[in-house]
Design an enzyme around this catalytic site. Sequence first.
Site, PDB file in Angstrom:
ATOM      1  N   ASP A  58      11.591 -21.977  -1.206  1.00 21.00           N
ATOM      2  CA  ASP A  58      10.478 -21.331  -1.903  1.00 21.00           C
ATOM      3  C   ASP A  58       9.662 -20.292  -1.140  1.00 21.00           C
ATOM      4  O   ASP A  58       8.605 -19.899  -1.589  1.00 21.00           O
ATOM      5  CB  ASP A  58       9.616 -22.397  -2.579  1.00 21.00           C
ATOM      6  CG  ASP A  58       8.253 -22.664  -2.017  1.00 21.00           C
ATOM      7  OD1 ASP A  58       7.395 -21.789  -2.146  1.00 21.00           O
ATOM      8  OD2 ASP A  58       8.025 -23.742  -1.492  1.00 21.00           O
ATOM      9  N   CYS A  68      11.448 -31.206 -23.904  1.00 19.87           N
ATOM     10  CA  CYS A  68      10.052 -31.218 -24.311  1.00 19.87           C
ATOM     11  C   CYS A  68       9.938 -30.760 -25.768  1.00 19.87           C
ATOM     12  O   CYS A  68      10.563 -29.786 -26.154  1.00 19.87           O
ATOM     13  CB  CYS A  68       9.212 -30.307 -23.416  1.00 19.87           C
ATOM     14  SG  CYS A  68       9.060 -30.922 -21.725  1.00 19.87           S
TER      15      CYS A  68
END
Length: 190
Positions: free
Chosen positions: A135, A189
């Site tokens: 990252d 979701c």
Amino acid sequence: MAEVLKDRLAARALEEGFSKMGICAPDAVPEAAGRLRAFLEAGHHGQMGWMAEREAWRGSAAALWPEARSVIMLAEVYTPEADPRAVLAQPDRAAVSVYAQGKDYHDLVKRRLKRLGRWLLDQAPAGTEIKVVVDTAPVMEKPLAQAAGLGWQGKHTNLLARDLGNWFFLGAIFTTLDLPKDAAEISHCG
């Protein structure tokens, strides 16, 4: 041979302390560039100018390293042993995010990625190359991790996985090896 190497790599990843591994192509998320462009044009990046400065690389993992043929995505769980909300009942104590309570994950994950990468290079044909990413490089880890089948990006923007939850770090090993790819995960979701 590539399938056998992938299986051995997955086993070695577990030995190194990773919880899950998946593989995708560097160009597995073609919609990422357009989504990033819209995000930047809307000014949602605020004062994070580095996002706009590296837009081309961030929008396409294939642009970051054109020679790469596979992206090995790895997850490392950091689920706490105790309920992190318990500190909220103690007004004299500070609440620190769970991911920041231990040693710097950049160092921990990168160290494991490098060991796994060295192992892969020892097994791979001569001339194979890798790049290790945690990252700090302009890589969209969450979309790549979803493309590699590790989980899906929830409404809270974190990656979720039915077997891992959502408390896990992501790391990537880009390689010139053309390894078998995993099926992407779909969003669960509602």
